[in-house]
Structure formats: structure tokens, C-alpha cells
Design a protein around this motif. Structure first.
Motif, PDB file in Angstrom:
ATOM      1  N   ALA A   7       0.961  -1.141   0.131  1.00 14.86           N
ATOM      2  CA  ALA A   7       0.076  -0.088   0.038  1.00 14.86           C
ATOM      3  C   ALA A   7       0.813   1.260   0.050  1.00 14.86           C
ATOM      4  O   ALA A   7       0.584   2.115  -0.533  1.00 14.86           O
ATOM      5  N   ALA A   8       1.854   1.301   0.738  1.00  8.27           N
ATOM      6  CA  ALA A   8       2.826   2.324   0.760  1.00  8.27           C
ATOM      7  C   ALA A   8       3.716   2.533  -0.417  1.00  8.27           C
ATOM      8  O   ALA A   8       3.704   3.973  -0.841  1.00  8.27           O
ATOM      9  N   VAL A   9       3.807   1.637  -1.166  1.00  5.24           N
ATOM     10  CA  VAL A   9       4.527   1.925  -2.756  1.00  5.24           C
ATOM     11  C   VAL A   9       3.527   2.652  -3.551  1.00  5.24           C
ATOM     12  O   VAL A   9       4.324   3.664  -4.077  1.00  5.24           O
ATOM     13  N   LYS A  10       2.441   2.265  -3.467  1.00  2.44           N
ATOM     14  CA  LYS A  10       1.459   3.040  -4.250  1.00  2.44           C
ATOM     15  C   LYS A  10       1.677   4.758  -4.024  1.00  2.44           C
ATOM     16  O   LYS A  10       1.340   5.498  -4.834  1.00  2.44           O
ATOM     17  N   GLU A  11       1.679   4.902  -2.610  1.00  2.00           N
ATOM     18  CA  GLU A  11       1.562   6.151  -2.234  1.00  2.00           C
ATOM     19  C   GLU A  11       2.969   6.921  -1.995  1.00  2.00           C
ATOM     20  O   GLU A  11       3.237   8.058  -1.834  1.00  2.00           O
ATOM     21  N   ASN A  12       4.015   6.064  -2.506  1.00  2.00           N
ATOM     22  CA  ASN A  12       5.346   6.499  -2.294  1.00  2.00           C
ATOM     23  C   ASN A  12       5.901   6.816  -1.001  1.00  2.00           C
ATOM     24  O   ASN A  12       6.583   7.998  -0.775  1.00  2.00           O
ATOM     25  N   GLU A  13       5.305   5.914  -0.111  1.00  2.00           N
ATOM     26  CA  GLU A  13       5.840   6.462   1.308  1.00  2.00           C
ATOM     27  C   GLU A  13       6.667   5.157   1.685  1.00  2.00           C
ATOM     28  O   GLU A  13       6.729   3.834   1.199  1.00  2.00           O
ATOM     29  N   ARG A  14       7.079   5.075   2.952  1.00  5.50           N
ATOM     30  CA  ARG A  14       7.688   3.984   3.687  1.00  5.50           C
ATOM     31  C   ARG A  14       6.811   3.625   5.047  1.00  5.50           C
ATOM     32  O   ARG A  14       6.592   4.723   5.656  1.00  5.50           O
ATOM     33  N   VAL A  15       6.680   2.272   5.215  1.00  7.87           N
ATOM     34  CA  VAL A  15       5.942   2.036   6.250  1.00  7.87           C
ATOM     35  C   VAL A  15       6.498   0.957   7.268  1.00  7.87           C
ATOM     36  O   VAL A  15       7.188  -0.035   6.460  1.00  7.87           O
ATOM     37  N   GLU A  16       6.706   0.893   8.494  1.00 14.01           N
ATOM     38  CA  GLU A  16       6.929  -0.355   9.183  1.00 14.01           C
ATOM     39  C   GLU A  16       6.027  -0.626  10.224  1.00 14.01           C
ATOM     40  O   GLU A  16       5.373   0.209  10.688  1.00 14.01           O
ATOM     41  N   VAL A  17       5.811  -1.960  10.306  1.00 10.61           N
ATOM     42  CA  VAL A  17       4.849  -2.633  11.190  1.00 10.61           C
ATOM     43  C   VAL A  17       5.405  -3.322  12.205  1.00 10.61           C
ATOM     44  O   VAL A  17       6.128  -4.100  11.940  1.00 10.61           O
ATOM     45  N   ASP A  18       5.007  -3.163  13.519  1.00 11.99           N
ATOM     46  CA  ASP A  18       5.790  -3.946  14.572  1.00 11.99           C
ATOM     47  C   ASP A  18       4.600  -4.221  15.717  1.00 11.99           C
ATOM     48  O   ASP A  18       3.386  -3.551  15.284  1.00 11.99           O
ATOM     49  N   ILE A  19       4.787  -5.141  16.251  1.00 10.55           N
ATOM     50  CA  ILE A  19       3.816  -5.573  17.389  1.00 10.55           C
ATOM     51  C   ILE A  19       4.672  -5.441  18.582  1.00 10.55           C
ATOM     52  O   ILE A  19       5.813  -5.777  18.987  1.00 10.55           O
ATOM     53  N   GLU A  20       3.548  -4.738  19.792  1.00 15.29           N
ATOM     54  CA  GLU A  20       4.181  -4.662  20.852  1.00 15.29           C
ATOM     55  C   GLU A  20       3.729  -5.913  21.884  1.00 15.29           C
ATOM     56  O   GLU A  20       2.529  -6.173  22.021  1.00 15.29           O
ATOM     57  N   ALA A  21       4.655  -6.280  22.314  1.00 19.25           N
ATOM     58  CA  ALA A  21       4.863  -7.445  23.347  1.00 19.25           C
ATOM     59  C   ALA A  21       4.907  -6.935  24.747  1.00 19.25           C
ATOM     60  O   ALA A  21       5.624  -6.122  24.985  1.00 19.25           O
ATOM     61  N   ASP A  22       3.906  -7.473  25.404  1.00 17.76           N
ATOM     62  CA  ASP A  22       3.699  -7.029  27.019  1.00 17.76           C
ATOM     63  C   ASP A  22       4.907  -7.489  27.830  1.00 17.76           C
ATOM     64  O   ASP A  22       5.392  -8.521  27.563  1.00 17.76           O
TER      65      ASP A  22
END
Length: 82
Positions: A67-82
Motif C-alpha cells: 500500500a505504501a509503494v502506491k503512495e510513495n511512502e515508507r511504512v513499518e509494522v511492529d507488534i508490541e509485546a507486554d
């Protein structure tokens, strides 16, 4: 216009977990202009979101990056562990 990565990731994660009420997705843009998406879920759902050898979280990252490529953006997804 920035793509709505928060909604995209929330939609995917909501369908993976057993307690969708506890899903929290936050986004912020860091100083390097990268959109950071953070996933918070109930502790018993963390494994479901990560998947075997990280396969599920990597697939979520791939969808967000596509999705970010289409918008010419960079995105990172992470999960927060308790």
C-alpha cells in the motif's frame, strides 16, 4: 495523501485474533518520514498475529508495504509485546 495503514492493519488483525475488542493500532511518522504502525493485542493473541516463524506478521508487513509503494511512502509494522 497518506494511505490509512491504521485501518488496513486493524482490519487484518481483527480477523486473526480471538479478542478483537483488545486490538489497538497506533501510527506515527518518525523523524525519517517513515510511518510506524504499532499493533497491540491481548497477550493470548500475540502468537496468532506473529504466526509460525513470524509468517503472519511478515505477511501483514508486506500488505502495508504494498500500500505504501502506491503512495510513495515508507511504512513499518511492529507488534508490541507486554
Amino acid at each position: 495523501m497518506m494511505a490509512n495503514y491504521q485501518e488496513l492493519v486493524k482490519y487484518i488483525v481483527d480477523h486473526l485474533v480471538t479478542i478483537p475488542d483488545q486490538v489497538e493500532i497506533t501510527t506515527e511518522v518518525n523523524d525519517r518520514g517513515i510511518v510506524m504502525v504499532l499493533i497491540k493485542v491481548a497477550s493470548e493473541d500475540v502468537g496468532r498475529v506473529i504466526g509460525k516463524r513470524g509468517a503472519t506478521i511478515n505477511a501483514i508487513r508486506l500488505v502495508a508495504k504494498a500500500a505504501a509503494v502506491k503512495e510513495n511512502e515508507r511504512v513499518e509494522v511492529d507488534i508490541e509485546a507486554d
